[in-house]
Every structure is written in structure tokens, then in C-alpha cells.
Design an enzyme around this catalytic site. Structure first.
Site, PDB file in Angstrom:
ATOM      1  N   GLY A   1       0.827  -1.196   0.000  1.00  0.00           N
ATOM      2  CA  GLY A   1       0.000   0.000   0.000  1.00  0.00           C
ATOM      3  C   GLY A   1       0.861   1.245   0.000  1.00  0.00           C
ATOM      4  N   GLY A   2       0.709   2.094  -0.991  1.00  0.00           N
ATOM      5  CA  GLY A   2       1.516   3.295  -1.048  1.00  0.00           C
ATOM      6  C   GLY A   2       1.063   4.329  -0.039  1.00  0.00           C
TER       7      GLY A   2
ATOM      8  NE  ARG B   1      13.931   2.445   9.641  1.00  0.00           N
ATOM      9  CZ  ARG B   1      13.036   2.386   8.659  1.00  0.00           C
ATOM     10  NH1 ARG B   1      12.885   3.427   7.855  1.00  0.00           N
ATOM     11  NH2 ARG B   1      12.317   1.300   8.476  1.00  0.00           N
TER      12      ARG B   1
ATOM     13  CG  ASP C   1      10.889  -3.599   2.078  1.00  0.00           C
ATOM     14  OD1 ASP C   1       9.932  -4.364   2.314  1.00  0.00           O
ATOM     15  OD2 ASP C   1      10.925  -2.429   2.483  1.00  0.00           O
TER      16      ASP C   1
END
EC number: 3.4.19.-
Length: 393
Positions: free
Chosen positions: A69-70, A228, A286
Site C-alpha cells: 500500500g503506497g 536505516r 523489501d
């Protein structure tokens, strides 16, 4: 039909020198020098491995095979994965999960897509759940999903330290881990808890609190996006030294790198330099997830799509740009994830293992051929098997 790969330099992922590899019935039947096979009436395909390295098929512990889902609205929902997105880049085993969106992206759809990709040649496993807590399941509980649905090997990716997550409490995460652990024990699976780790300053403290206050071993957790930032990577070192594998994300963007994210290859190099064992780092793609870029106020300012091929690209970067030994880099893209997830016939070249094999050119590391479960998907650098509804670009 038998397949005999002759004279490739074999990394299993440990270097075995020049060997022949015999493939029979979807598995590796033998790895030895100068294998000679003469079975009357049996067809044998011989593949010349001269000038090629033989690697285990890459194992990707997180891909969003149905898309994600963007965070920019419905029009930014990312596309589903196709067979060649993985096969052309040596990825033969993937673990599928849901992310931020578990409303329009669902477990039944993901499970159906997993079966479809398996029919086309890959090996696909799944996590039940998504970012959110309480966990969404198919059969009513994490334990039941892991026990009764063959493809479900754990739960994830459960979000912690992230503004898009449900901010689970210590008790909630401990219960999720216990459910996954018992479900795994009763069904012969690892029952891993795959964690999405966000940018919050809490980092992995929630995981520490669970393991310090409840009878949950650190090896029940598998955190991703640990590259990250350099600070987050180092925050996991004490847990990696206790046995936890840290996963770093190969898909990235120039914008995220400019904000302090490390490439997967750079993260591996940094961890090795800091004394972390090479067996405690894995790469995931991912793939097909949205890669959002948020400003300091949490407003979306950009979005791109993760690529399964990033695992291969990160491997090449590790070897060529950071002078990491091929065997060590291969552990990050094959055996470490397979071992930690309990995929016993994946991630290594050995007699009895599934015949997931990647042949690459010695001089360039360009992919020449790929077998998945003994089926040749790529040959001569070209797709021999394509998705059912594949369309030429």
C-alpha cells in the site's frame, strides 16, 4: 532427466574449489570432482561450468509479492512481483509478508500469489500478520496459522519504533512471540517474529524489554531495516552477539542514503569492521514494497518501489566496492536467512539440498544460469521460464 554441471568453481557458500554438481529430482545428488554418470536410458544434460562460479540460490527473507500500500494514497499502491523479477537475479527463495496496508492487501491474496509463484518455479514462504497489532490472521491466531498452513513460517512484519505501526506494548509483543514460538515448535518450524524497525529513538528497546522480562529467547526475533542508520545498526550489536540475526534492506533510494541510511553492502562492511560475525547479517530486498521518504514532520515527500534484484546488486557491491570475500557476502544473501528461518534445504550447495543454483561469470559476476528446485529458469543470461501472463517490455 539428470543435469550435470561440469567444472564450475563452487561456493557452498564456503569455497569448495572446482567441482561437478549433479542435479536429480529437484535436489543436488552429488558435488565432487570429475563426476562421470553413465545410466542406460537416462537423459543427462551437461552444462559447461568453465569460467563460472556456482552459488546457492539467493534467499530473500522479505518481499511483498502482492505489492504494498503506497503511503501517498490509492494511486501509489505498488505492483505485484513477477517470476523474472526474482529469477533473473538469482533469487530462488522468498518469504512474503504484508506491511503497512493489510486492508487492501490481504493474507488470502498473498497466499494465492505464493502458490502461483511456486507453480512457476520459485520457493515461497509467508509470514502471517502485518505491521499492525492485534495481528491479522487467517485461522484466528498466530499459533494456528503457523501450525496449520504449510507456507506460514512466522509472523511479520510487525512494526516497532515506527509512526505507521500500532505501538505494541511489551506484554503484547511477548504474547505474539510466545504464540509464534509454540506454533513453530508444534509444527517443526522456527516460528520467527519478523520485525519492521522504524526511525523512532526507541530502536530495539522493546525487544530487549521482552527478553529481559519474559521467557522469550532473543533468537525468536528477526529485525529488518537495521541499516536505516548507523546508530540503529550498532544498537543491534549486543543482540547479534547473543545469536540474533540482523536483516538489512537492499532496496534503497538516493534520498534515503543522503539522510543517513547505509546501503546493505556498507552495513555489512561496517558490522564486520565492528566485530560482528558474518553469520549474523542477512540481506532482504523489501521487493515491491513502497519506499516512502518522509520529512521531519512525518509528511510524505517521495515514494519509490523496492526491487527484488537489489539483493543481487547489494551482493555485487559488497564484493566489488567493499572487498568483502565472496563466501562472506554469500552468507548474507543465502545461508544466514535460510538457517535462521529454519529452511533446512535452502541457502547452501550440498548433497540432499534443493537444487537452487546460480552460475555467474567469474570476471563480472553477471548471472548466466539459475536453477530453482532443479528447474532451469535462466540460461545464457536470458529467461527460459517467464510468468504466466508475462508481456514483453
Amino acid at each position: 532427466m539428470l543435469t550435470l554441471i561440469k567444472g564450475a568453481e563452487v561456493y557452498a557458500p564456503e569455497y569448495l574449489n572446482r567441482k561437478d554438481i549433479l542435479i536429480a529430482d529437484g535436489r543436488i545428488a552429488a558435488i565432487a570432482e570429475n563426476l562421470e554418470i553413465d545410466i542406460s536410458g537416462v537423459e543427462i544434460e551437461t552444462v559447461d561450468g568453465k569460467g563460472l562460479y556456482a552459488f546457492p540460490g539467493f534467499v530473500d527473507p522479505l518481499a511483498h509479492i502482492t505489492g504494498g500500500g503506497g503511503e501517498g494514497g490509492f494511486h501509489t499502491r505498488t505492483p505485484a512481483m513477477e517470476l523474472t523479477d526474482a529469477s533473473m537475479f538469482g533469487v530462488t527463495t522468498l518469504v512474503a509478508g504484508l506491511g503497512t496496508d493489510a486492508t487492501t492487501r490481504t493474507l488470502p491474496d498473498m497466499l494465492a500469489k505464493a502458490h502461483g509463484l511456486c507453480n512457476e518455479g520459485l520457493s515461497i514462504y509467508c509470514y502471517t500478520g502485518s505491521y499492525e497489532v492485534p495481528i491479522r490472521t487467517l485461522l484466528g491466531s498466530v499459533r494456528d496459522d503457523i501450525m496449520m498452513i504449510d507456507k506460514f513460517i512466522g509472523v511479520g512484519e510487525v512494526a516497532i519504533a515506527d509512526h505507521r505501526g500500532s505501538h505494541p506494548t511489551v506484554h503484547e509483543l511477548a504474547r505474539i512471540a510466545a504464540e509464534a514460538r509454540v506454533g513453530g515448535m508444534l509444527s517443526g518450524k522456527r516460528g520467527i517474529v519478523f520485525l519492521h524497525v522504524g526511525e523512532d529513538e526507541d530502536k530495539l528497546n522493546l525487544v530487549r524489554n521482552v527478553t529481559e522480562n519474559f521467557a522469550v529467547p532473543i533468537t525468536q526475533f528477526y529485525p529488518t531495516h537495521m541499516n536505516r542508520s548507523a546508530e540503529l545498526l550498532r544498537d543491534g550489536y549486543d543482540l547479534a552477539k547473543k545469536g540474533m540475526v540482523m536483516d538489512v534492506t537492499a532496496s534503497t533510494t538516493p534520498e534515503l542514503l543522503a539522510q543517513g541510511e547505509l546501503s546493505a553492502a556498507a552495513a555489512l562492511a561496517q558490522a564486520l569492521q565492528d566485530g560482528i560475525a558474518h553469520t549474523q547479517i542477512s540481506f532482504s530486498s523489501d521487493g515491491n514494497a513502497s519506499l516512502p521518504d518522509f520529512d521531519e514532520s512525518g509528511t510524505l515527500v517521495g515514494l519509490q518501489v523496492g526491487q527484488v534484484r537489489s539483493v543481487y546488486d547489494a551482493f555485487v557491491e559488497a564484493v566489488n566496492s567493499y572487498d568483502i570475500d565472496i563466501s562472506i557476502a554469500l552468507h548474507a544473501v543465502s545461508s544466514n536467512a535460510a538457517r535462521y528461518l529454519g529452511l533446512k534445504r535452502k541457502g547452501a550447495l550440498a548433497a540432499g539440498a534443493d537444487a537452487d543454483i546460480v552460475l555467474v561469470k567469474r570476471d563480472s559476476l553477471a548471472i548466466d544460469s539459475v536453477w530453482a528446485n532443479g528447474k532451469r529458469l535462466v540460461g545464457g543470461g536470458k529467461a527460459l521460464v517467464k510468468s504466466t501472463f508475462y508481456r514483453e517490455p
